[in-house]
Design a protein around this motif. Structure first.
Motif, PDB file in Angstrom:
ATOM      1  N   GLY A  31       8.574  -3.573  -2.414  1.00  0.00           N
ATOM      2  CA  GLY A  31       8.544  -4.695  -3.351  1.00  0.00           C
ATOM      3  C   GLY A  31       7.556  -4.363  -4.454  1.00  0.00           C
ATOM      4  O   GLY A  31       6.353  -4.231  -4.194  1.00  0.00           O
ATOM      5  N   LEU A  32       8.056  -4.178  -5.668  1.00  0.00           N
ATOM      6  CA  LEU A  32       7.187  -3.792  -6.781  1.00  0.00           C
ATOM      7  C   LEU A  32       7.118  -4.928  -7.800  1.00  0.00           C
ATOM      8  O   LEU A  32       8.126  -5.594  -8.070  1.00  0.00           O
ATOM      9  N   ASP A  33       5.952  -5.114  -8.348  1.00  0.00           N
ATOM     10  CA  ASP A  33       5.778  -6.139  -9.365  1.00  0.00           C
ATOM     11  C   ASP A  33       4.594  -5.731 -10.217  1.00  0.00           C
ATOM     12  O   ASP A  33       3.787  -4.889  -9.812  1.00  0.00           O
ATOM     13  N   LEU A  34       4.495  -6.359 -11.400  1.00  0.00           N
ATOM     14  CA  LEU A  34       3.363  -6.064 -12.282  1.00  0.00           C
ATOM     15  C   LEU A  34       2.230  -7.067 -12.059  1.00  0.00           C
ATOM     16  O   LEU A  34       1.139  -6.884 -12.596  1.00  0.00           O
TER      17      LEU A  34
ATOM     18  N   ARG B 112      -6.259  -2.396  -4.445  1.00  0.00           N
ATOM     19  CA  ARG B 112      -7.030  -3.641  -4.400  1.00  0.00           C
ATOM     20  C   ARG B 112      -6.491  -4.487  -3.251  1.00  0.00           C
ATOM     21  O   ARG B 112      -5.318  -4.838  -3.265  1.00  0.00           O
ATOM     22  N   ARG B 113      -7.322  -4.764  -2.305  1.00  0.00           N
ATOM     23  CA  ARG B 113      -6.924  -5.554  -1.111  1.00  0.00           C
ATOM     24  C   ARG B 113      -5.546  -5.187  -0.571  1.00  0.00           C
ATOM     25  O   ARG B 113      -4.637  -6.007  -0.529  1.00  0.00           O
ATOM     26  N   ASP B 114      -5.377  -3.935  -0.227  1.00  0.00           N
ATOM     27  CA  ASP B 114      -4.134  -3.403   0.368  1.00  0.00           C
ATOM     28  C   ASP B 114      -2.999  -3.176  -0.622  1.00  0.00           C
ATOM     29  O   ASP B 114      -1.942  -2.680  -0.237  1.00  0.00           O
ATOM     30  N   ILE B 115      -3.153  -3.589  -1.874  1.00  0.00           N
ATOM     31  CA  ILE B 115      -2.062  -3.400  -2.832  1.00  0.00           C
ATOM     32  C   ILE B 115      -2.343  -2.141  -3.661  1.00  0.00           C
ATOM     33  O   ILE B 115      -3.308  -2.095  -4.439  1.00  0.00           O
TER      34      ILE B 115
ATOM     35  N   LEU C  85       6.040  -7.716   8.974  1.00  0.00           N
ATOM     36  CA  LEU C  85       7.071  -6.682   8.787  1.00  0.00           C
ATOM     37  C   LEU C  85       6.391  -5.342   8.555  1.00  0.00           C
ATOM     38  O   LEU C  85       5.449  -5.239   7.765  1.00  0.00           O
ATOM     39  N   THR C  86       6.895  -4.314   9.244  1.00  0.00           N
ATOM     40  CA  THR C  86       6.258  -2.996   9.105  1.00  0.00           C
ATOM     41  C   THR C  86       7.037  -2.083   8.157  1.00  0.00           C
ATOM     42  O   THR C  86       6.554  -1.007   7.808  1.00  0.00           O
ATOM     43  N   ASN C  87       8.229  -2.495   7.751  1.00  0.00           N
ATOM     44  CA  ASN C  87       9.037  -1.630   6.867  1.00  0.00           C
ATOM     45  C   ASN C  87       9.132  -2.181   5.455  1.00  0.00           C
ATOM     46  O   ASN C  87      10.043  -1.851   4.709  1.00  0.00           O
TER      47      ASN C  87
ATOM     48  N   HIS D 279       2.298  -9.940   0.184  1.00  0.00           N
ATOM     49  CA  HIS D 279       1.755  -9.065   1.232  1.00  0.00           C
ATOM     50  C   HIS D 279       1.112  -9.897   2.345  1.00  0.00           C
ATOM     51  O   HIS D 279       1.328  -9.635   3.537  1.00  0.00           O
ATOM     52  N   ASP D 280       0.307 -10.898   1.959  1.00  0.00           N
ATOM     53  CA  ASP D 280      -0.350 -11.743   2.971  1.00  0.00           C
ATOM     54  C   ASP D 280       0.704 -12.405   3.862  1.00  0.00           C
ATOM     55  O   ASP D 280       0.537 -12.470   5.079  1.00  0.00           O
ATOM     56  N   PHE D 281       1.775 -12.883   3.248  1.00  0.00           N
ATOM     57  CA  PHE D 281       2.771 -13.655   3.992  1.00  0.00           C
ATOM     58  C   PHE D 281       3.700 -12.773   4.817  1.00  0.00           C
ATOM     59  O   PHE D 281       3.926 -13.025   6.000  1.00  0.00           O
ATOM     60  N   TRP D 282       4.240 -11.717   4.184  1.00  0.00           N
ATOM     61  CA  TRP D 282       5.294 -10.939   4.852  1.00  0.00           C
ATOM     62  C   TRP D 282       4.770  -9.797   5.715  1.00  0.00           C
ATOM     63  O   TRP D 282       5.422  -9.354   6.649  1.00  0.00           O
ATOM     64  N   VAL D 283       3.604  -9.270   5.370  1.00  0.00           N
ATOM     65  CA  VAL D 283       3.098  -8.082   6.082  1.00  0.00           C
ATOM     66  C   VAL D 283       1.933  -8.448   7.002  1.00  0.00           C
ATOM     67  O   VAL D 283       1.893  -8.030   8.159  1.00  0.00           O
TER      68      VAL D 283
END
Ligand SMILES: C[S@@+](CC[C@H](N)C(=O)[O-])C[C@H]1O[C@@H](n2cnc3c(N)ncnc32)[C@H](O)[C@@H]1O
Length: 279
Positions: free
Chosen positions: A121-124, A32-35, A161-163, A133-137
């Motif tokens: 980075g994993l979360d429920l 869903r939206r890159d996640i 960030l790419t890693n 994701h929007d902020f860091w990637v």
């Protein structure tokens, strides 16, 4: 450590133009939206999950972890420093996972300092991951509405960030292969799990021999049963050592102040911080 690479170039090319480390994550159930999703989160789970509430918890986590300028620095700097002490030289390629990462600050701090590493980075909570994701990637500028805390609408400029890779998964059922990670973090997570000590066996499964686990938690359990099982912390350590973990470090308490508003009210968390490894 061996590093694997993928390339779209046929094998007869002698130069690899750009090498990307292969992700440890398998094909997801959905995206869903890159996640990528590794847990089929039902509508009922979405509805019951307080961490999906954007205007409440996602915005609060954004204010706490991404808006240093409002607080005169990162409020959880002592937590970050505790973790950074365990990182090797910057060019050591590691596979790292932050479980319950919310908006990804700690995972990103590692990704920035360890450019040869891959950080997950994993979360429920999908909303937390989307924000991270929007902020860091993706490098988005966030403008969280923190007016109700007296802070206003800060503009927070993102990174690319790419890693660093975000994914939706349960900390107790990880999408990683056996013995694949060098370092696992979990901060302010275990006391939110239905069975606070239940996830350690799963973390032992995915850690490489010699891999490390860094746990920081206020042990502010939600259920009576959890208090019985895991309080005081000696009970936690007895269980971990019985299961083959070695304790490498222990700090109790590691005190952290979470700002509540622009007036300076704060919640003080008396966390237990420890590092354990697999032989
Ligand atoms: C109290 S917040 C802590 C966030 C961050 N690690 C920190 O130190 O501030 C707990 C986070 O864990 C996530 N979480 C709760 N249960 C989880 C589970 N079973 N697996 C993965 N993440 C979970 C929540 O969505 C939330 O983002």
């Amino acid at each position: 450590m061996r590093q694997h690479y993928i390339t779209t170039k046929p094998h007869y090319y002698t130069t690899i133009i750009e090498a990307t480390p292969v992700s440890l994550l398998p094909t997801p159930i959905s995206v869903r939206r890159d996640i990528p999703f590794y847990h089929a989160k039902s509508e009922a789970e979405f509805k019951d999950d307080v961490y999906e509430r954007y205007d409440e918890l996602v915005t609060r986590q954004t204010g706490l972890h991404l808006a240093d300028e409002l607080h005169g620095g990162y409020p959880f700097q002592d937590l970050l420093d505790y973790i950074l002490r365990w990182l090797p030289a910057a060019d050591t390629p590691l596979a790292v996972a932050d479980l319950g990462c919310s908006v990804g600050r700690l995972a990103a701090e590692i990704a920035i300092r360890q450019p040869a590493s891959t950080v997950y980075g994993l979360d429920l909570s999908y909303q937390m991951l989307r924000q991270g994701h929007d902020f860091w990637v993706k490098g988005a500028t966030l403008q969280p509405n923190l007016l109700r805390y007296g802070f206003g609408n800060p503009q927070l400029k993102g990174h690319q960030l790419t890693n660093l890779h975000f994914a939706l998964a349960k900390a107790e059922e990880l999408p990683f292969p056996d013995a694949s990670l060098d370092l696992i973090l979990n901060t302010f997570l275990i006391d939110r799990l239905p069975q606070p000590l239940g996830a350690f066996a799963e973390w032992a499964r995915v850690l490489k021999p010699g891999g490390r686990l860094i746990t920081v938690s206020p042990l502010n359990f939600l259920k009576t049963q959890s208090w019985r099982e895991a309080h005081p912390p000696a009970k936690i350590f007895a269980q971990l050592m019985g299961a083959g973990w070695q304790l490498e470090d222990l700090m109790d308490p590691l005190l952290l102040d979470e700002p509540m508003d622009a007036r300076g009210n704060a919640v003080r968390w008396k966390t237990l911080a420890f590092v354990a490894s697999r032989g």
